[in-house]
Design a protein around this motif. Sequence first.
Motif, PDB file in Angstrom:
ATOM      1  N   MET A 178       0.819  -1.194   0.000  1.00  9.32           N
ATOM      2  CA  MET A 178       0.000   0.000   0.000  1.00  9.32           C
ATOM      3  C   MET A 178       0.863   1.258   0.000  1.00  9.32           C
ATOM      4  N   ILE A 179       1.935   1.247   0.776  1.00 11.50           N
ATOM      5  CA  ILE A 179       2.809   2.422   0.873  1.00 11.50           C
ATOM      6  C   ILE A 179       3.446   2.708  -0.484  1.00 11.50           C
ATOM      7  N   TRP A 180       3.873   1.659  -1.198  1.00  9.27           N
ATOM      8  CA  TRP A 180       4.474   1.871  -2.513  1.00  9.27           C
ATOM      9  C   TRP A 180       3.472   2.482  -3.487  1.00  9.27           C
ATOM     10  N   PHE A 181       2.237   1.992  -3.460  1.00  7.34           N
ATOM     11  CA  PHE A 181       1.198   2.546  -4.331  1.00  7.34           C
ATOM     12  C   PHE A 181       0.978   4.027  -4.025  1.00  7.34           C
ATOM     13  N   LEU A 182       0.898   4.373  -2.754  1.00 12.36           N
ATOM     14  CA  LEU A 182       0.691   5.768  -2.358  1.00 12.36           C
ATOM     15  C   LEU A 182       1.878   6.644  -2.743  1.00 12.36           C
ATOM     16  N   ARG A 183       3.078   6.107  -2.622  1.00 16.37           N
ATOM     17  CA  ARG A 183       4.269   6.851  -3.051  1.00 16.37           C
ATOM     18  C   ARG A 183       4.207   7.145  -4.547  1.00 16.37           C
ATOM     19  N   ILE A 184       3.871   6.131  -5.325  1.00 15.12           N
ATOM     20  CA  ILE A 184       3.786   6.307  -6.781  1.00 15.12           C
ATOM     21  C   ILE A 184       2.682   7.295  -7.131  1.00 15.12           C
ATOM     22  N   ALA A 185       1.543   7.184  -6.469  1.00 17.68           N
ATOM     23  CA  ALA A 185       0.427   8.101  -6.730  1.00 17.68           C
ATOM     24  C   ALA A 185       0.827   9.544  -6.419  1.00 17.68           C
ATOM     25  N   ALA A 186       1.503   9.767  -5.308  1.00 15.04           N
ATOM     26  CA  ALA A 186       1.930  11.119  -4.934  1.00 15.04           C
ATOM     27  C   ALA A 186       2.970  11.654  -5.918  1.00 15.04           C
ATOM     28  N   ILE A 187       3.857  10.796  -6.387  1.00 16.16           N
ATOM     29  CA  ILE A 187       4.848  11.211  -7.387  1.00 16.16           C
ATOM     30  C   ILE A 187       4.147  11.592  -8.690  1.00 16.16           C
ATOM     31  N   VAL A 188       3.152  10.815  -9.098  1.00 12.52           N
ATOM     32  CA  VAL A 188       2.396  11.122 -10.323  1.00 12.52           C
ATOM     33  C   VAL A 188       1.696  12.470 -10.174  1.00 12.52           C
ATOM     34  N   VAL A 189       1.081  12.702  -9.023  1.00 15.82           N
ATOM     35  CA  VAL A 189       0.411  13.991  -8.784  1.00 15.82           C
ATOM     36  C   VAL A 189       1.423  15.130  -8.865  1.00 15.82           C
ATOM     37  N   LEU A 190       2.543  14.991  -8.167  1.00 14.74           N
ATOM     38  CA  LEU A 190       3.557  16.043  -8.160  1.00 14.74           C
ATOM     39  C   LEU A 190       4.075  16.324  -9.568  1.00 14.74           C
ATOM     40  N   LEU A 191       4.464  15.298 -10.302  1.00 12.10           N
ATOM     41  CA  LEU A 191       4.998  15.502 -11.652  1.00 12.10           C
ATOM     42  C   LEU A 191       3.941  16.074 -12.589  1.00 12.10           C
ATOM     43  N   SER A 192       2.708  15.590 -12.464  1.00  9.56           N
ATOM     44  CA  SER A 192       1.624  16.110 -13.302  1.00  9.56           C
ATOM     45  C   SER A 192       1.358  17.581 -13.024  1.00  9.56           C
ATOM     46  N   MET A 193       1.309  17.949 -11.751  1.00 13.23           N
ATOM     47  CA  MET A 193       1.056  19.338 -11.391  1.00 13.23           C
ATOM     48  C   MET A 193       2.204  20.244 -11.833  1.00 13.23           C
ATOM     49  N   LEU A 194       3.429  19.778 -11.690  1.00 15.30           N
ATOM     50  CA  LEU A 194       4.568  20.572 -12.155  1.00 15.30           C
ATOM     51  C   LEU A 194       4.507  20.751 -13.670  1.00 15.30           C
ATOM     52  N   ALA A 195       4.154  19.684 -14.385  1.00 14.30           N
ATOM     53  CA  ALA A 195       4.086  19.751 -15.849  1.00 14.30           C
ATOM     54  C   ALA A 195       2.965  20.684 -16.307  1.00 14.30           C
ATOM     55  N   VAL A 196       1.775  20.525 -15.769  1.00 14.43           N
ATOM     56  CA  VAL A 196       0.653  21.345 -16.232  1.00 14.43           C
ATOM     57  C   VAL A 196       0.820  22.797 -15.797  1.00 14.43           C
ATOM     58  N   THR A 197       1.404  23.025 -14.634  1.00 14.63           N
ATOM     59  CA  THR A 197       1.660  24.393 -14.187  1.00 14.63           C
ATOM     60  C   THR A 197       2.712  25.055 -15.063  1.00 14.63           C
ATOM     61  N   SER A 198       3.758  24.326 -15.405  1.00 20.17           N
ATOM     62  CA  SER A 198       4.790  24.863 -16.305  1.00 20.17           C
ATOM     63  C   SER A 198       4.204  25.158 -17.678  1.00 20.17           C
ATOM     64  N   TRP A 199       3.404  24.235 -18.188  1.00 23.59           N
ATOM     65  CA  TRP A 199       2.772  24.416 -19.491  1.00 23.59           C
ATOM     66  C   TRP A 199       1.871  25.652 -19.486  1.00 23.59           C
ATOM     67  N   ALA A 200       1.004  25.754 -18.486  1.00 22.71           N
ATOM     68  CA  ALA A 200       0.087  26.899 -18.415  1.00 22.71           C
ATOM     69  C   ALA A 200       0.856  28.206 -18.259  1.00 22.71           C
ATOM     70  N   SER A 201       1.892  28.207 -17.443  1.00 22.63           N
ATOM     71  CA  SER A 201       2.692  29.413 -17.223  1.00 22.63           C
ATOM     72  C   SER A 201       3.411  29.847 -18.492  1.00 22.63           C
ATOM     73  N   SER A 202       3.772  28.898 -19.332  1.00 18.59           N
ATOM     74  CA  SER A 202       4.465  29.249 -20.576  1.00 18.59           C
ATOM     75  C   SER A 202       3.512  29.851 -21.615  1.00 18.59           C
ATOM     76  N   HIS A 203       2.200  29.659 -21.406  1.00 23.34           N
ATOM     77  CA  HIS A 203       1.210  30.198 -22.344  1.00 23.34           C
ATOM     78  C   HIS A 203       0.630  31.530 -21.902  1.00 23.34           C
ATOM     79  N   VAL A 204       0.379  31.691 -20.622  1.00 19.77           N
ATOM     80  CA  VAL A 204      -0.230  32.931 -20.124  1.00 19.77           C
ATOM     81  C   VAL A 204       0.060  33.069 -18.631  1.00 19.77           C
ATOM     82  N   ALA A 205       0.308  34.291 -18.210  1.00 19.19           N
ATOM     83  CA  ALA A 205       0.561  34.548 -16.786  1.00 19.19           C
ATOM     84  C   ALA A 205      -0.723  34.356 -15.992  1.00 19.19           C
ATOM     85  N   LEU A 206      -0.592  33.903 -14.779  1.00 18.35           N
ATOM     86  CA  LEU A 206      -1.748  33.657 -13.913  1.00 18.35           C
ATOM     87  C   LEU A 206      -2.605  34.899 -13.741  1.00 18.35           C
ATOM     88  N   TRP A 207      -1.971  36.051 -13.614  1.00 15.29           N
ATOM     89  CA  TRP A 207      -2.720  37.286 -13.372  1.00 15.29           C
ATOM     90  C   TRP A 207      -3.411  37.817 -14.639  1.00 15.29           C
TER      91      TRP A 207
END
Length: 110
Positions: free
Chosen positions: A1-30
């Motif tokens: 269970m711990i390994w699954f949760l570790r992988i899930a948290a890593i997927v969330v972190l990498l996904s959020m970093l990727a989508v945030t970087s992508w969105a930031s490269s297209h338009v500023a948040l403000w």
Amino acid sequence: MIWFLRIAAIVVLLSMLAVTSWASSHVALWKIPREVATHPWFIATLFDTYFAFFAFWAWVAYKETSNLARVAWLVAIIFLGNIAMAIYALRELFRVPATASIEDVLLRRK
């Protein structure tokens, strides 16, 4: 269970970093268009998101023993959202052995 949760948290972190970087490269948040920022569903989603952040932070506040850490994590969660939450989850998941129970992760350390 711990390994699954570790992988899930890593997927969330990498996904959020990727989508945030992508969105930031297209338009500023403000520079969100007024039509979007004032849309009822945008506002409802923000409320939903921030209430979830505070619910997650309640667990963080329970786990952390110092007020400074509690405040620092609250600020991180408010400003970084799921990026900070994934980092906190990974921190807690890597503090226990892979054979640990979920209770070892969720409950305060002695």
